[in-house]
Every structure is written in C-alpha cells, then in structure tokens.
Enzyme design. Structure first.
Site, short mmCIF file in Angstrom:
data_model
loop_
_atom_site.label_atom_id
_atom_site.label_comp_id
_atom_site.label_asym_id
_atom_site.label_seq_id
_atom_site.Cartn_x
_atom_site.Cartn_y
_atom_site.Cartn_z
N LYS A 17 2.56 6.42 114.88
CA LYS A 17 1.12 6.66 114.93
C LYS A 17 0.71 8.06 115.37
O LYS A 17 -0.45 8.31 115.71
CB LYS A 17 0.39 5.61 115.79
CG LYS A 17 0.73 4.19 115.50
CD LYS A 17 0.89 3.88 114.04
CE LYS A 17 -0.42 3.91 113.26
NZ LYS A 17 -0.13 3.79 111.80
N GLY A 69 0.67 10.65 113.45
CA GLY A 69 0.23 11.48 112.33
C GLY A 69 1.38 11.80 111.40
O GLY A 69 1.38 12.80 110.69
N TRP A 110 0.48 12.14 107.68
CA TRP A 110 -0.30 13.37 107.49
C TRP A 110 0.64 14.57 107.35
O TRP A 110 0.59 15.33 106.37
CB TRP A 110 -1.23 13.53 108.70
CG TRP A 110 -2.30 14.56 108.59
CD1 TRP A 110 -2.63 15.27 107.47
CD2 TRP A 110 -3.18 14.97 109.63
NE1 TRP A 110 -3.69 16.11 107.76
CE2 TRP A 110 -4.04 15.94 109.07
CE3 TRP A 110 -3.35 14.62 110.98
CZ2 TRP A 110 -5.05 16.56 109.84
CZ3 TRP A 110 -4.35 15.23 111.72
CH2 TRP A 110 -5.17 16.19 111.17
N HIS A 146 11.52 7.56 113.36
CA HIS A 146 10.77 7.32 114.60
C HIS A 146 11.73 7.17 115.79
O HIS A 146 11.30 6.80 116.88
CB HIS A 146 9.97 6.02 114.50
CG HIS A 146 8.78 6.09 113.59
ND1 HIS A 146 7.87 7.12 113.61
CD2 HIS A 146 8.34 5.23 112.63
CE1 HIS A 146 6.92 6.89 112.70
NE2 HIS A 146 7.19 5.77 112.09
N SER A 150 -4.05 3.33 118.10
CA SER A 150 -3.66 3.31 116.69
C SER A 150 -2.51 2.32 116.46
O SER A 150 -2.50 1.57 115.46
CB SER A 150 -3.25 4.73 116.28
OG SER A 150 -2.93 4.79 114.92
N TYR A 207 -0.89 16.40 117.19
CA TYR A 207 -1.94 15.84 116.31
C TYR A 207 -3.29 16.49 116.61
O TYR A 207 -4.05 16.83 115.70
CB TYR A 207 -2.01 14.32 116.56
CG TYR A 207 -3.05 13.57 115.76
CD1 TYR A 207 -2.73 13.01 114.52
CD2 TYR A 207 -4.35 13.41 116.24
CE1 TYR A 207 -3.68 12.31 113.80
CE2 TYR A 207 -5.31 12.72 115.52
CZ TYR A 207 -4.97 12.17 114.30
OH TYR A 207 -5.93 11.48 113.58
N VAL A 217 -5.06 17.10 102.14
CA VAL A 217 -4.62 16.37 103.33
C VAL A 217 -5.78 16.08 104.30
O VAL A 217 -5.56 15.66 105.42
CB VAL A 217 -3.46 17.08 104.08
CG1 VAL A 217 -2.28 17.31 103.15
CG2 VAL A 217 -3.91 18.37 104.75
N MET A 268 -7.15 11.62 101.88
CA MET A 268 -5.94 10.79 102.06
C MET A 268 -6.30 9.31 102.16
O MET A 268 -5.59 8.45 101.66
CB MET A 268 -5.15 11.23 103.29
CG MET A 268 -4.30 12.48 103.01
SD MET A 268 -3.27 13.00 104.39
CE MET A 268 -2.14 11.64 104.60
N LYS A 314 -9.18 5.79 111.54
CA LYS A 314 -10.29 6.66 111.95
C LYS A 314 -9.93 8.13 111.85
O LYS A 314 -10.78 8.97 111.57
CB LYS A 314 -10.71 6.35 113.38
CG LYS A 314 -11.32 4.98 113.55
CD LYS A 314 -12.43 5.01 114.56
CE LYS A 314 -13.12 3.66 114.62
NZ LYS A 314 -13.67 3.37 115.95
N GLY A 315 -8.68 8.44 112.16
CA GLY A 315 -8.23 9.83 112.06
C GLY A 315 -8.95 10.76 113.01
O GLY A 315 -9.35 11.87 112.64
P1 A3P Z 1 -5.77 6.20 113.57
O1 A3P Z 1 -5.21 4.82 113.57
O2 A3P Z 1 -6.16 6.66 114.95
O3 A3P Z 1 -6.86 6.41 112.58
P2 A3P Z 1 1.27 7.55 111.32
O4 A3P Z 1 1.24 8.14 109.95
O5 A3P Z 1 2.21 8.24 112.25
O6 A3P Z 1 1.44 6.08 111.28
O7 A3P Z 1 -0.15 7.86 111.99
C1 A3P Z 1 -1.30 7.19 111.55
C2 A3P Z 1 -2.49 7.80 112.24
O8 A3P Z 1 -2.71 9.13 111.71
C3 A3P Z 1 -3.76 7.01 111.98
O9 A3P Z 1 -4.58 7.19 113.14
C4 A3P Z 1 -4.32 7.75 110.77
O10 A3P Z 1 -5.68 7.53 110.54
C5 A3P Z 1 -4.02 9.19 111.18
N1 A3P Z 1 -4.07 10.10 110.04
C6 A3P Z 1 -3.38 10.00 108.88
N2 A3P Z 1 -3.74 10.97 108.04
C7 A3P Z 1 -4.67 11.72 108.68
C8 A3P Z 1 -5.45 12.86 108.31
N3 A3P Z 1 -5.34 13.41 107.11
N4 A3P Z 1 -6.30 13.36 109.23
C9 A3P Z 1 -6.42 12.80 110.44
N5 A3P Z 1 -5.73 11.70 110.84
C10 A3P Z 1 -4.86 11.17 109.96
#
Ligand code: A3P
Length: 304
Positions: A48, A50, A53, A118, A148, A204, A238, A243, A267-268
C-alpha cells in the site's frame, strides 16, 4: 489472479520472525534461489505504499507507451516475486497447479524486467545483492498505509480477515500483518540503503507533492533521460484519476477483489488517516510510533 483457486482467507503465521501467509511462502526455496539478470529493476515496498503507481512510472520510463499496457494487466506485466497462488484447473485433481512468480519471471522475455516484491529486506534472494541490482524502494507514512491496507483487506479473500478497524490498528502496531511490521520493513530497507548504493529510497508523500521532481530523481538513479515531452506524457498517464480509470492498472480484472467493499485505486491522498483515526487512537498510535522509531533517522510526513 483472474483464475485463482482461493476458497477461504489464508491464516497469518510466523515465518522466520515475520507474519506471512502461505501465498507468499509456498515457493520459498525457488524464490531464494531466484536468478536475477544484470539489468533487472526491483520495486520493493511494504503493501500500500504506492507500488502500482511507481511500477507504472518505471514501465513508462523504460519502455514508453506500449501495446501491452493497453491489453495486459500490470500485475501480469510486472510479476510479484514471492507469489505462490493455486490456480483453478479444469477437471479433478488432488492439488491445484500453482502460479509462481519466479516461473513467470523466468519466462519474461522483456528487458529490463521490472520485478515487484513486498518482502522485508532480509528475505530478498541473494542474487539481487550479488548482481548489484537496481532497487527502488517506496515508503509511505504509517497512518495512511494502515488505512489503505485495511480497505484492501476488506475487499479481498487473498488476505486474512481484517476484522474491525480498532483491532486492525492494534495489529498493525504489533506488526501482525501480511509481510510483517511496517516499522521493521521501512527501517530494514533504509538501513540497507546506507551500505548498498543501488537502492533509491522514495516517499509516497514526495510523489504526491511533486511527481515530476520525483520522476527526475528516478531518472537520475536509472540513468534515463526522457525528453520534456515524454516526461509530460508520463506525468499525465500516472495521475490518480487517469490510473483509476485505466482497467489495466486499477485491478478491475482481479476476480478476487470485491469492488462493492472498496476500490483498489481508492483515494490516492496523503492524510486520509484523519478520516479513520479517533483522537484516542491517534494519541496511542503516536506514542507507539515514537517508541518504535526512536532509533531511526527516517522521517515521514503525514500531511503535505
Ligand atoms: P489509497 O488506498 O490510500 O487510495 P499499492 O499499489 O502499493 O497497493 O498502493 C495502493 C495505494 O496507492 C492506494 O492508496 C492507491 O490509491 C494509491 N495510488 C495508486 N496510484 C496512485 C496515483 N497515481 N496517485 C496517487 N496515489 C495512487
């Protein structure tokens, strides 16, 4: 992931001192003897942080826009090294065949391979260190990470039952999560960075603050120099909203995710923890945090 034979949620158990589930330990021997290639790029994170991303950024930087990005989900383009998932099979059989991240990677004819993991630093196969592989580590503040993670575990039977929020938060503090303690994870990789120069440690929160600046730093680390125009395209592709609507990255193809419970691209944001922590939970968390991070030089931002 779309044909996984997972009937019930897995149990957490202690694995060499780290809480894990069998989905990430059943292929342990093969994982430990995994052979890296000299140009492999590893993206390592606590769940979680990012991961998706930064994985997408790495792909776009290395390959530009490709056909595969529009037809193959990102978790198939960038396999998770430690994965060991049973796959649904046709007909009757005593034990289902297994999807193994290592096999998938061995068969990837792409260069460079981008590999996701991970695992805590002490679990990384030695080949990465021997080959001096380039490693990108992404860390996210503990409070937004736990929120998250909680929502992810609500939506998938690939992880243990999260239970209620207050118990979940307590478990997170105690490190009883898949892939173990966030504290050990972020600190373990941070310490490794002090002696192994091929780790690029990112946050992040920095990416949220200025994606372009963080992409520049990544390029410096990877020895890439995209044009200003290419960089602008990447920043656009991105962005969270793009996304979130991209079926090849938003996990909408994963059958084991229940999107009525949450979204993967949720939510990001930095600071969503404020919508989940009560004042008492926050105070208790801060107290534990201070104690657990007292010997660390790592600094996280919980708002930007
Ligand atoms: P939230 O649950 O807080 O929204 P992972 O890929 O490591 O599982 O992480 C997922 C988290 O990264 C989620 O957070 C997701 O929304 C966020 N995320 C993925 N892409 C993103 C982007 N382009 N910008 C901001 N946050 C992003």
């Amino acid at each position: 992931m779309d044909k996984l034979d997972v009937k019930s949620r897995p149990e957490l158990f202690d694995f060499h001192g780290v809480c894990m589930t069998h989905f990430y330990t059943d292929n342990w021997e093969n994982m430990q003897s995994f052979h890296t290639r000299p140009d492999d790029i590893l993206i390592a994170t606590y769940p979680k942080a990012g991961t998706t991303w930064v994985t997408y950024i790495l792909e776009l930087l290395n390959f530009g826009q490709t056909e595969a990005q529009t037809t193959i989900p990102i978790y198939k383009r960038v396999p998770i090294l430690e994965a060991a998932f049973p796959i649904l099979q046709q007909g009757l059989g005593p034990s289902p065949p297994m999807y193994k991240g290592t096999d998938h990677l061995d068969n990837l004819a792409i260069s460079p391979r981008i590999i996701k993991t991970h695992v805590p630093v002490q679990f990384l196969p030695k080949s990465f260190w021997e080959q001096k592989s380039k490693i990108v580590y992404v860390a996210r503040n503990a409070k937004d990470t736990v929120v998250s993670y909680f929502h992810l575990e609500r939506m998938t039977t690939l992880h243990p039952e999260p239970g209620d929020w207050s118990n979940y938060l307590q478990r997170f503090i105690e490190g009883k999560m898949v892939f173990g303690s966030w504290f050990d994870h972020v600190n373990g990789w941070w310490e490794k960075k002090q002696t192994y120069s091929n780790i690029h440690y990112m946050f992040y929160e920095d990416l949220i603050e200025d994606t372009g600046r963080e992409i520049d730093k990544l390029c410096c680390f990877l020895g890439l120099s995209p044009s200003a125009e290419e960089k602008e395209i990447i920043i656009g592709k991105v962005s969270f909203d793009v996304m979130k609507n991209d079926n090849m990255v938003n996990r909408s193809t994963v059958k084991k995710f229940d999107f009525t419970k949450s979204s993967f691209m949720r939510k990001g944001k930095v600071g969503d923890w404020k919508n989940h922590f009560t004042v008492t939970q926050d105070e208790k968390f801060d107290e534990n945090y201070k104690q657990k991070m007292k010997n660390s030089t790592l600094q996280f931002r919980t708002e930007v």
